[in-house]
Design a protein around this motif. Sequence first.
Motif, short mmCIF file in Angstrom:
data_model
loop_
_atom_site.label_atom_id
_atom_site.label_comp_id
_atom_site.label_asym_id
_atom_site.label_seq_id
_atom_site.Cartn_x
_atom_site.Cartn_y
_atom_site.Cartn_z
N ALA A 22 45.34 75.60 49.30
CA ALA A 22 45.50 76.43 50.50
C ALA A 22 44.77 75.85 51.70
N LEU A 23 43.75 75.02 51.48
CA LEU A 23 43.00 74.40 52.56
C LEU A 23 43.72 73.18 53.15
N VAL A 24 44.90 72.85 52.62
CA VAL A 24 45.72 71.71 53.07
C VAL A 24 44.88 70.44 53.11
N PRO A 25 44.43 69.96 51.96
CA PRO A 25 43.53 68.81 51.92
C PRO A 25 44.25 67.46 51.98
N LEU A 35 34.45 71.64 45.84
CA LEU A 35 35.52 72.34 45.14
C LEU A 35 36.17 71.45 44.09
N VAL A 36 36.30 70.17 44.40
CA VAL A 36 36.86 69.22 43.43
C VAL A 36 35.99 69.14 42.18
N LEU A 82 44.74 65.10 47.25
CA LEU A 82 43.97 66.18 46.64
C LEU A 82 44.87 67.31 46.17
N THR A 83 46.01 67.49 46.84
CA THR A 83 46.98 68.50 46.37
C THR A 83 47.53 68.09 45.01
N ARG A 112 40.31 55.25 54.25
CA ARG A 112 39.20 55.92 54.93
C ARG A 112 39.47 57.41 55.10
N THR A 113 40.73 57.72 55.45
CA THR A 113 41.10 59.13 55.62
C THR A 113 40.95 59.89 54.31
N ASN A 114 41.44 59.30 53.21
CA ASN A 114 41.31 59.96 51.91
C ASN A 114 39.85 60.13 51.51
#
Length: 416
Positions: free
Chosen positions: A213-216, A187-188, A220-221, A175-177
């Motif tokens: 840089a948005l610390v996703p 952006l993705v 996603l990194t 759910r978090t992802n």
Amino acid sequence: MNFSSRIFLSTAGIAAMGLSLSACTGAPAPCTEPENTEQQSSQGAQQAAPEQVQEQSSSAISESKPQQTAVPSSSSAVPKNELVSQSAEPAQQSSSSMASAQEKVSENEPMALTVIDPYTAFPAMANEVFEYADSLYKQGKVDDAVKYLQRFRVIKPLWNQWENQADSMLAEFGRTNAERAKQFEPLVLEIQNMNRARSNYSLVAEAADNLIALVPGDSLTNFANQQKQIAYNNTLDKARKEKSEILKLANDQAKFTEAEQKALEFQMRYRDFEDPLKIQAMIDDIRNMSANNDAEAAAYWQKNDPADALAKAKDLVEKSKFAEAKELLNKLKSSPLRKEAIEEYNKLADAYCNAQRKTTSQLFGKAQKQKDAAKKAALLNEAIASLDKCLAEYPDNSQKQKVIDNRNFLQKELSK
């Protein structure tokens, strides 16, 4: 570290995921009995075996396996087996370790957890249980072995709890992802579309770095880094093709000025690819070719047809007029037919060296028949001279190594 401590540390790792097995602290297996699992999970150490069993088992283990130390627990009288540690010290420290961990939690400080691989950790602990039960059996303590294995056997309900907890955590992580993916979806999609269009690496890298840089989160990194690698590979393939075209201008058509200009522009556009493409080395090579180019010859071909000259050069080679052919082909290297001239030049070198090797072979045959030592030596020197002509006229010809080997052989014959 004894088996009891291994169990504690493993459950401590699982506790980080929301589980608690406090009733089993210090025991070689979860404190449950086949007769009444729920009752023993609450009573803990009150279901211990008689003290006499503990003392007998500890003594027997010390005699049969010196590296194993049976350590009685303050909450259980069942014998403990230490297959990893060689002393009781880790077991004595288990309570202090627990207190330290609880203190960290109480202070809201992150607790350093040992990362375990369940595919190796759990089987290893199970094997220790079986080894300990087998040691009791071999000592004649069959009842103790049976009781110990029964305690291990009823651990199965805990596996159901662990599986349920894992499923719950996986659902929460999913759910978090999903929420993060939805938040960063624009952006993705932009990054994915750029790679589908095979956009330049620098553009994709900039967008990917903005996402990072948005610390996703790590998923996603990792996605952003993978997309950067895809863009890098795509751009590198494209750049290699461009480089090949630039080199053709210089190597094949003698257009050195145009090739150098394109190479400099190429270097500006592909600054991130200097190492794999060796762009500066390519520019230096083009400049060297330009410096060695015959300016007068280049001007000559602006008014004369190089195709006719190339045909004439081929005819000269066939007629073994090597000197004339060489001069004409060198001149043609400054023409738009530079590639064809170089290919014909290499054929000329082979033809010339073949002729010299043939002469050498004939002279060597005569030398072998010569009985006069001085005359034989003269013939051998003449044969060597023919090979030297090949090396001098065409030092980089394709037969160079064969010529050198032949020369070394003749030199040995001469020294006999």
